[in-house]
Design a protein around this motif. Structure first.
Motif, PDB file in Angstrom:
ATOM      1  N   ALA A 169       0.860  -1.182   0.108  1.00 43.83           N
ATOM      2  CA  ALA A 169       0.635  -0.366   0.190  1.00 43.83           C
ATOM      3  C   ALA A 169       1.000   0.945  -0.230  1.00 43.83           C
ATOM      4  CB  ALA A 169      -0.842  -0.036   1.315  1.00 43.83           C
ATOM      5  N   LYS A 170       0.713   2.214  -0.879  1.00 46.57           N
ATOM      6  CA  LYS A 170       1.786   3.779  -1.466  1.00 46.57           C
ATOM      7  C   LYS A 170       0.979   4.482  -0.978  1.00 46.57           C
ATOM      8  CE  LYS A 170       4.738   0.828  -3.382  1.00 46.57           C
ATOM      9  NZ  LYS A 170       5.273   0.740  -4.797  1.00 46.57           N
ATOM     10  N   TYR A 189       4.035   2.142  10.587  1.00 44.73           N
ATOM     11  CA  TYR A 189       5.205   0.632  11.113  1.00 44.73           C
ATOM     12  C   TYR A 189       5.200   0.950  12.489  1.00 44.73           C
ATOM     13  CZ  TYR A 189       7.419   0.493   6.546  1.00 44.73           C
ATOM     14  OH  TYR A 189       7.673   0.390   5.689  1.00 44.73           O
ATOM     15  N   TRP A 190       5.365   0.322  13.626  1.00 39.48           N
ATOM     16  CA  TRP A 190       5.619  -0.103  14.332  1.00 39.48           C
ATOM     17  C   TRP A 190       6.109   0.905  15.526  1.00 39.48           C
ATOM     18  CZ3 TRP A 190       9.790  -0.926  18.251  1.00 39.48           C
ATOM     19  CH2 TRP A 190      10.857  -1.070  17.496  1.00 39.48           C
ATOM     20  N   ASP A 191       6.221   2.191  14.531  1.00 42.25           N
ATOM     21  CA  ASP A 191       7.543   2.736  15.068  1.00 42.25           C
ATOM     22  C   ASP A 191       6.431   3.981  15.536  1.00 42.25           C
ATOM     23  OD1 ASP A 191       8.602   2.404  13.157  1.00 42.25           O
ATOM     24  OD2 ASP A 191       9.471   3.930  11.825  1.00 42.25           O
ATOM     25  N   THR A 192       5.392   4.273  15.319  1.00 43.11           N
ATOM     26  CA  THR A 192       3.963   4.908  16.458  1.00 43.11           C
ATOM     27  C   THR A 192       3.751   4.665  17.457  1.00 43.11           C
ATOM     28  OG1 THR A 192       2.679   5.384  13.554  1.00 43.11           O
ATOM     29  CG2 THR A 192       1.797   5.795  16.021  1.00 43.11           C
ATOM     30  N   GLU A 193       3.397   3.696  17.325  1.00 43.21           N
ATOM     31  CA  GLU A 193       3.637   2.810  19.086  1.00 43.21           C
ATOM     32  C   GLU A 193       5.006   3.636  20.099  1.00 43.21           C
ATOM     33  OE1 GLU A 193       0.447   1.966  16.835  1.00 43.21           O
ATOM     34  OE2 GLU A 193       2.616   0.840  16.624  1.00 43.21           O
ATOM     35  N   VAL A 238       3.402  -3.590   8.222  1.00 42.31           N
ATOM     36  CA  VAL A 238       3.102  -2.260   7.518  1.00 42.31           C
ATOM     37  C   VAL A 238       2.229  -2.487   6.589  1.00 42.31           C
ATOM     38  CG1 VAL A 238       4.322  -1.226   4.977  1.00 42.31           C
ATOM     39  CG2 VAL A 238       5.726  -2.249   6.323  1.00 42.31           C
ATOM     40  N   THR A 239       1.054  -1.063   7.120  1.00 43.39           N
ATOM     41  CA  THR A 239      -0.294  -0.869   6.803  1.00 43.39           C
ATOM     42  C   THR A 239      -0.611  -0.051   6.439  1.00 43.39           C
ATOM     43  OG1 THR A 239      -2.250  -2.225   7.418  1.00 43.39           O
ATOM     44  CG2 THR A 239      -1.205  -1.083   9.457  1.00 43.39           C
ATOM     45  N   ILE A 240      -2.049   0.089   6.499  1.00 39.83           N
ATOM     46  CA  ILE A 240      -2.854   1.551   5.827  1.00 39.83           C
ATOM     47  C   ILE A 240      -4.358   1.470   6.466  1.00 39.83           C
ATOM     48  CG2 ILE A 240      -3.804   3.488   4.122  1.00 39.83           C
ATOM     49  CD1 ILE A 240      -0.749   3.916   2.651  1.00 39.83           C
ATOM     50  N   ASN A 241      -4.528   0.064   5.633  1.00 42.33           N
ATOM     51  CA  ASN A 241      -5.737  -0.147   5.792  1.00 42.33           C
ATOM     52  C   ASN A 241      -5.910  -1.279   7.320  1.00 42.33           C
ATOM     53  OD1 ASN A 241      -5.555  -2.064   4.821  1.00 42.33           O
ATOM     54  ND2 ASN A 241      -6.962  -2.533   3.126  1.00 42.33           N
TER      55      ASN A 241
END
Length: 772
Positions: free
Chosen positions: A79-80, A354-358, A407-410
């Motif tokens: 997803a981009k 990514y897990w970066d957010t959390e 990796v995700t958007i949805n």
């Protein structure tokens, strides 16, 4: 490392045009407002090296996976977030020459990102091949006061000639992503219209069917009088064009108001009409009024999130740049949105979550914005829980086990490197820890019953199935994983992953106990929804916790990153030939995997998350062992090391890591800023100051600080939101000041001592004694 950005506390300044640095600068000078973002591409034509980038939040395309050898379980797509229609375009044709800095002699070039007021200004003098010399000044911004609108003021002045010129302001939708796997164009034209000074282009993404309307209103003024504009329209291209006579030393001013509206927020049939309303509102205000609104909105942002450093201009500039980009990327107003590692500044990593957010971003938003902002980051994951369960099923797990995507958007996994997609499963732990961290910080215990417990159950079920019993060890082991250190793949018993898995199981157990005690009705509803057999499943969880295997080296007194780590050659990073760095650009992957070198904090990541479990000596032994083996070739690495170094009282290394993380993009440490900024690691920069130098922690529901002052600094200060309170903390050479800007009293711990700060009062701790 490059150091061409001038030091200034409130501005990012580039003087002189170096084409080789242009893509780096396009990243550094990017603009955004949480709803959209724009790289610092030139308004006028530029045929040199560039990465065009205009991005609209939430709009993406499922680019079909391209791999050499397909493996069962691979996602079908990546997803981009898409490069959307180019709204900034202003073509200048003087006689038969196009203004293009790639073909002109450029002098007096300056690019300034005004972080205090939120705009980008660029000026230059260009001598064209004919000898005609022009001076240009361009100012633009993406409004955070009206987040669907943008504005440009572009002026051109001929310095040595009079000539007829054609000026065209346009929207170009015939664009592509440079990282398209099959060189596809992802947009189809739906509607276009140009009339007078207005133009509208509606594009639709293939497959996903998002509609985006990009519109403009164009005004061209000479001596305050408007120049007549004629509409221009062709396939995926609309605009307005004017023929004007440019007179020597006469300024021609172009105002361009633009808007991006998506079908995520508007009905398709209303997109063009609503876009017109946004543009009419912007044009009615005018550029200067919009700019004043922008400055006022940014003043409020800075009041909440600024960090003030006295005595070190480079450090001050760096932290403000990081905070500025974080506030441009995510506002928390829409729970459907999240934070990509590059934000709105480039295509790399697809703009996905990514897990970066959390792990890194949540603490920043917890402390600098309203509670709902951080809550929305967690709700985003809750809404993807069913997808996480589907992701786990694809890999062979069952019974409601949830594996959140790398990796995700949805919510669906779209990463297709096997060692990441299948093995970097520690990302599950970051989701659970974020729930814990949010509740610990806010005291919002109700979140567990409302959303958090269901997520924790799914994650716990995954870990309980992912371990297996080793009869040889008579313990549970975790085989075939990749830890945070991605320079190790397919290892057994990564200490961090095993440790965090057991922690997740324990926290899920405690969460069940808490919810049954506080909200039994909701508890029963969750048990029914998840079909949880409490006694059986929590009994299994406890068995795993009690019998989990953790690799250690008792002789060295350290936790081993994974089984077999000490079998590797242990040459330290300092003994490497500098010409071999960065390893990921100089070594084969095979050579990296066989080395002892660590991309980012791994064992140390676990010590950072769970530091209450470990004494100072344990943290020091592990830090002193692993840091010399860490190459910090992940942007996420220096911040964790800075925080731990600060806890250990290692001022020199804490400061070095702070500078590295804070100036990572400004100085292009890793030679990759041209791909986009490292937005999520910028949150780690904030953590380096607040959790590192200020020692901020939450323990037992209380806020704690243990500040120390880096040698180069006279003082540093920041604001913190905590459970309805707003505090200003300032640490200087003579003590620590706490100002309570709230309506209620609060008690905080300073160096372990309770300090009561009355509403509206200031307390100073000086040489260990509280004084007013």
């Amino acid at each position: 490392m490059k150091q061409y950005i001038k030091t200034d506390e409130w501005n990012i300044i580039e003087e002189g045009f170096v084409p080789h640095y242009n893509k780096i600068s396009e990243s550094i000078f990017s603009l955004g407002n949480g709803r959209m973002g724009q790289r610092a591409n030139f308004e006028e034509a530029y045929s040199g090296e560039t990465l065009q980038g205009n991005y609209v939040a939430g709009v993406y395309y499922p680019d079909k996976t391209r791999v050499g050898w397909w493996k069962n379980g691979y996602p079908e797509y990546f997803a981009k977030v898409l490069n959307a229609a180019n709204w900034i375009g202003i073509d200048i044709r003087i006689g038969d020459e196009v203004l293009d800095l790639h073909h002109a002699k450029v002098s007096s070039f300056s690019r300034v990102l005004n972080m205090k007021e939120g705009y980008l200004q660029r000026s230059f003098t260009a001598t064209m091949k004919s000898g005609k010399e022009v001076r240009v000044t361009a100012t633009r911004f993406c409004s955070i006061a009206d987040d669907e609108a943008c504005a440009i003021r572009y002026s051109i002045t001929p310095l040595n000639f009079d000539s007829e010129a054609v000026i065209t302001g346009y929207i170009d939708g015939d664009i592509r992503n440079q990282d398209a796997n099959y060189d596809e164009k992802f947009w189809e034209s739906v509607y276009s219209h140009a009339e007078g000074n207005s133009a509208y282009l509606v594009l639709r993404t293939r497959k996903t069917g998002f509609d985006v309307c990009t519109g403009q209103q164009l005004f061209i003024l000479q001596d305050g009088q408007p120049v007549s504009i004629q509409p221009v329209q062709r396939e995926k291209y609309v605009g307005g064009s004017a023929v004007a006579v440019l007179s020597r030393n006469q300024e021609t001013i172009i105002f361009k108001y633009a808007a991006n509206l998506s079908s995520e927020n508007h009905a398709r049939e209303a997109l063009a009409g609503n876009c017109r309303l946004v543009l009419e509102r912007a044009a009615a205000k005018g550029f200067e009024s919009m700019l004043k609104e922008q400055a006022a909105a940014w003043a409020r942002k800075w009041e909440e999130s600024d960090i003030v450093i006295e005595g070190d201009a480079a450090a001050q500039q760096a932290i403000r740049f990081n905070i500025f980009q974080l506030n441009q990327t995510y506002t928390g107003e829409d729970a459907r949105l999240n934070i990509g590692p590059k934000g709105f500044t480039g295509e790399k990593y697809g703009g996905s979550t990514y897990w970066d957010t959390e792990a890194y971003c949540l603490p920043f938003y917890l402390a600098t914005a309203g509670q709902q902002v951080a809550r929305n980051l967690l709700v985003y994951r809750y809404k993807h829980l069913e997808k996480a369960i589907e992701n786990a099923v694809k890999l062979g797990f069952s019974n409601g086990a949830a594996l959140y995507p790398m990796v995700t958007i949805n919510g669906e996994e779209c990463h297709n490197e096997w060692e990441i997609t299948f093995e970097e499963i520690h990302r599950n732990a970051a989701i659970a820890f974020a729930i814990f961290n949010y509740i610990r910080y806010t005291g919002d215990e109700a979140y567990l019953a409302e959303y958090g417990l269901e997520v924790l159950i799914g994650i716990a079920r995954f870990w309980a199935q992912r371990v297996n019993w080793s009869h040889a060890r008579e313990q549970y082991v975790m085989l075939g994983v990749t830890g945070p250190n991605e320079y190790e793949n397919n290892v057994n018993n990564n200490w961090y992953t095993n440790t965090m898995a057991a922690w997740c199981l324990q926290y899920a157990t405690e969460a069940l106990q808490q919810v049954v005690a506080t909200n039994p009705e909701r508890y029963e509803a969750i048990l029914q929804k998840t079909a949880l057999d409490v006694k059986k499943e929590t009994g299994q969880w406890q068995h795993v916790i009690k019998h989990m295997y953790y690799p250690e080296d008792e002789q060295l007194g350290i936790f081993l990153q994974q089984d077999g780590y000490m079998d590797k050659d242990q040459t330290l990073v300092k003994d490497l030939d500098p010409a071999q760095r960065p390893l990921n650009q100089k070594w084969s992957w095979d050579r990296i995997l066989r080395s002892c070198y660590i991309k980012q904090a791994d064992v140390l990541q676990g010590l950072y998350f769970l530091e209450d479990r470990y004494d100072q000596d344990t943290i020091r032994r592990n830090f002193d062992f692993y840091e010399p083996r860490t190459v910090h070739e992940s942007s996420l690495s220096p911040c964790v090391h800075a925080i731990l170094a600060a806890r250990l009282g290692d001022e020199q290394r804490a400061y070095e890591f702070y500078l590295r993380t804070s100036r990572l993009d400004l100085d292009d440490y890793n030679n990759d800023t041209e791909d986009g900024l490292h937005i999520t690691s910028m949150a780690g920069t904030w953590m380096s100051v607040v959790e590192g130098f200020a020692g901020m922690r939450v323990r037992g529901g209380q806020l704690q600080f243990s500040p120390f002052l880096p040698g180069k600094w006279q003082s540093f200060a920041f604001n913190i939101r905590f459970r309805g309170n707003v505090l200003k903390v300032k640490a200087g050479k003579h003590g620590v000041n706490i100002e309570n800007h709230s309506g209620g009293d609060i008690t905080v711990l300073i160096y372990g001592e309770p300090c009561e700060v009355a509403a509206g009062a200031t307390v100073q701790l000086k040489h260990g004694n509280l004084v007013n």
